[in-house]
Design a protein around this motif. Structure first.
Motif, PDB file in Angstrom:
ATOM      1  N   SER A   1       0.821  -1.217   0.000  1.00  0.00           N
ATOM      2  CA  SER A   1       0.000   0.000   0.000  1.00  0.00           C
ATOM      3  C   SER A   1       0.854   1.266   0.000  1.00  0.00           C
ATOM      4  O   SER A   1       0.444   2.294  -0.529  1.00  0.00           O
ATOM      5  CB  SER A   1      -0.924  -0.002   1.216  1.00  0.00           C
ATOM      6  OG  SER A   1      -1.850  -1.071   1.154  1.00  0.00           O
ATOM      7  N   SER A   2       2.036   1.170   0.607  1.00  0.00           N
ATOM      8  CA  SER A   2       2.896   2.357   0.688  1.00  0.00           C
ATOM      9  C   SER A   2       3.390   2.807  -0.687  1.00  0.00           C
ATOM     10  O   SER A   2       3.876   3.934  -0.832  1.00  0.00           O
ATOM     11  CB  SER A   2       4.094   2.086   1.592  1.00  0.00           C
ATOM     12  OG  SER A   2       4.889   1.037   1.063  1.00  0.00           O
ATOM     13  N   ASN A   3       3.264   1.940  -1.694  1.00  0.00           N
ATOM     14  CA  ASN A   3       3.668   2.305  -3.051  1.00  0.00           C
ATOM     15  C   ASN A   3       2.610   3.147  -3.762  1.00  0.00           C
ATOM     16  O   ASN A   3       2.857   3.687  -4.834  1.00  0.00           O
ATOM     17  CB  ASN A   3       3.947   1.041  -3.871  1.00  0.00           C
ATOM     18  CG  ASN A   3       5.184   0.306  -3.376  1.00  0.00           C
ATOM     19  OD1 ASN A   3       6.146   0.921  -2.926  1.00  0.00           O
ATOM     20  ND2 ASN A   3       5.166  -1.010  -3.448  1.00  0.00           N
ATOM     21  N   LYS A   4       1.419   3.234  -3.179  1.00  0.00           N
ATOM     22  CA  LYS A   4       0.362   4.048  -3.786  1.00  0.00           C
ATOM     23  C   LYS A   4       0.676   5.529  -3.595  1.00  0.00           C
ATOM     24  O   LYS A   4       1.335   5.915  -2.634  1.00  0.00           O
ATOM     25  CB  LYS A   4      -0.986   3.721  -3.136  1.00  0.00           C
ATOM     26  CG  LYS A   4      -1.442   2.287  -3.334  1.00  0.00           C
ATOM     27  CD  LYS A   4      -2.743   2.028  -2.578  1.00  0.00           C
ATOM     28  CE  LYS A   4      -3.177   0.579  -2.714  1.00  0.00           C
ATOM     29  NZ  LYS A   4      -4.407   0.289  -1.918  1.00  0.00           N
ATOM     30  N   ASP A   5       0.174   6.334  -4.508  1.00  0.00           N
ATOM     31  CA  ASP A   5       0.412   7.786  -4.432  1.00  0.00           C
ATOM     32  C   ASP A   5      -0.204   8.360  -3.154  1.00  0.00           C
ATOM     33  O   ASP A   5      -1.380   8.095  -2.840  1.00  0.00           O
ATOM     34  CB  ASP A   5      -0.206   8.480  -5.651  1.00  0.00           C
ATOM     35  CG  ASP A   5       0.551   8.152  -6.937  1.00  0.00           C
ATOM     36  OD1 ASP A   5       1.732   7.759  -6.836  1.00  0.00           O
ATOM     37  OD2 ASP A   5      -0.048   8.263  -8.028  1.00  0.00           O
ATOM     38  N   ASN A   6       0.590   9.147  -2.438  1.00  0.00           N
ATOM     39  CA  ASN A   6       0.145   9.877  -1.248  1.00  0.00           C
ATOM     40  C   ASN A   6      -0.333   8.982  -0.107  1.00  0.00           C
ATOM     41  O   ASN A   6      -1.015   9.457   0.817  1.00  0.00           O
ATOM     42  CB  ASN A   6      -0.974  10.864  -1.608  1.00  0.00           C
ATOM     43  CG  ASN A   6      -0.522  11.899  -2.619  1.00  0.00           C
ATOM     44  OD1 ASN A   6       0.599  12.408  -2.534  1.00  0.00           O
ATOM     45  ND2 ASN A   6      -1.378  12.199  -3.572  1.00  0.00           N
ATOM     46  N   TYR A   7      -0.005   7.694  -0.149  1.00  0.00           N
ATOM     47  CA  TYR A   7      -0.500   6.784   0.903  1.00  0.00           C
ATOM     48  C   TYR A   7       0.043   7.176   2.278  1.00  0.00           C
ATOM     49  O   TYR A   7      -0.718   7.299   3.239  1.00  0.00           O
ATOM     50  CB  TYR A   7      -0.112   5.340   0.579  1.00  0.00           C
ATOM     51  CG  TYR A   7      -0.643   4.341   1.580  1.00  0.00           C
ATOM     52  CD1 TYR A   7      -1.951   3.879   1.507  1.00  0.00           C
ATOM     53  CD2 TYR A   7       0.159   3.861   2.615  1.00  0.00           C
ATOM     54  CE1 TYR A   7      -2.453   2.965   2.427  1.00  0.00           C
ATOM     55  CE2 TYR A   7      -0.323   2.951   3.547  1.00  0.00           C
ATOM     56  CZ  TYR A   7      -1.628   2.507   3.446  1.00  0.00           C
ATOM     57  OH  TYR A   7      -2.107   1.610   4.366  1.00  0.00           O
TER      58      TYR A   7
END
Length: 212
Positions: A1-7
């Motif tokens: 999830s940390s790879n998602k934008d602005n997560y």
């Protein structure tokens, strides 16, 4: 999830705060429930419920530990950009948390399985390789991890450093269990409406145990 934008930028607002607000509601409900049943409640425990180390919420230690892990995760992933450094820094932070629990004589369930959080991240970064390995040798890995789990239980009963083996056999147990679920995940045993419903409301099921 940390790879998602602005997560990581929105993590505290979208992930941490909603769960913590839900937990505050639980503190209020369990405090009222305790007063109703026992006619008294410890003000110190109520105050501590908002922080760490004890709570009026039955099994609420799990949520308190989750909040600590969330904050450690956010700190590590905001400061560092390299995936390996992130995992390393978070591992060090979680190890420090375990030492803290030992120093303050908290029961082992406060930290026994917390390294599984790191195992999950390691799995995520090696998902393709591990999935291939599980697909080819799933039963062998399950039997091996179960065997290691049994060995660690025996060693924990014989050794004077039982805490280390308590943590180890917890990790092997979780690994064995997840491997078994991996085998069954696409079968009717797991893939059905009942377990889908349980999955959707797993948090609510967990936190209402204490009322019953």
């Amino acid at each position: 999830s940390s790879n998602k934008d602005n997560y990581t930028d929105t993590f505290f607002r979208k992930r941490f705060l909603p769960l913590y607000c839900f937990y505050i509601i639980l503190i209020i409900l369990y405090s009222l429930w305790t007063l109703l049943l026992e006619r008294s409640i410890s003000p110190k425990l109520v105050v501590q419920s908002f922080f760490f180390g004890g709570t009026v919420v039955t099994n609420g230690w799990y949520l308190q530990v989750t909040f600590i892990v969330y904050l450690l995760f956010l700190l590590s992933f905001k400061i560092f950009k390299s995936s390996k450094i992130r995992i390393l820094s978070l591992s060090i932070a979680i190890f420090a948390y375990c030492v803290f629990c030992c120093l303050f004589d908290l029961s082992i369930f406060w930290y026994q399985t917390i390294p599984c959080f790191i195992l999950g991240m390691i799995y995520c970064y090696n998902k393709k390789w591990i999935d291939t390995l599980l697909t080819k040798h799933v039963w062998l890995i399950f039997i091996l991890s179960g065997f290691l789990f049994a060995i660690c239980i025996i060693l924990s009963k014989l050794s004077s450093i039982g805490i280390i083996f308590d943590v180890l056999y917890s990790l092997f147990f979780v690994s064995a269990m997840i491997t078994l679920l991996y085998i069954l995940c696409n079968t009717p045993i797991i893939k059905n409406k009942f377990f889908a419903l349980c999955g959707n409301y797993s948090l609510e099921i967990y936190v209402t145990h204490g009322f019953f």
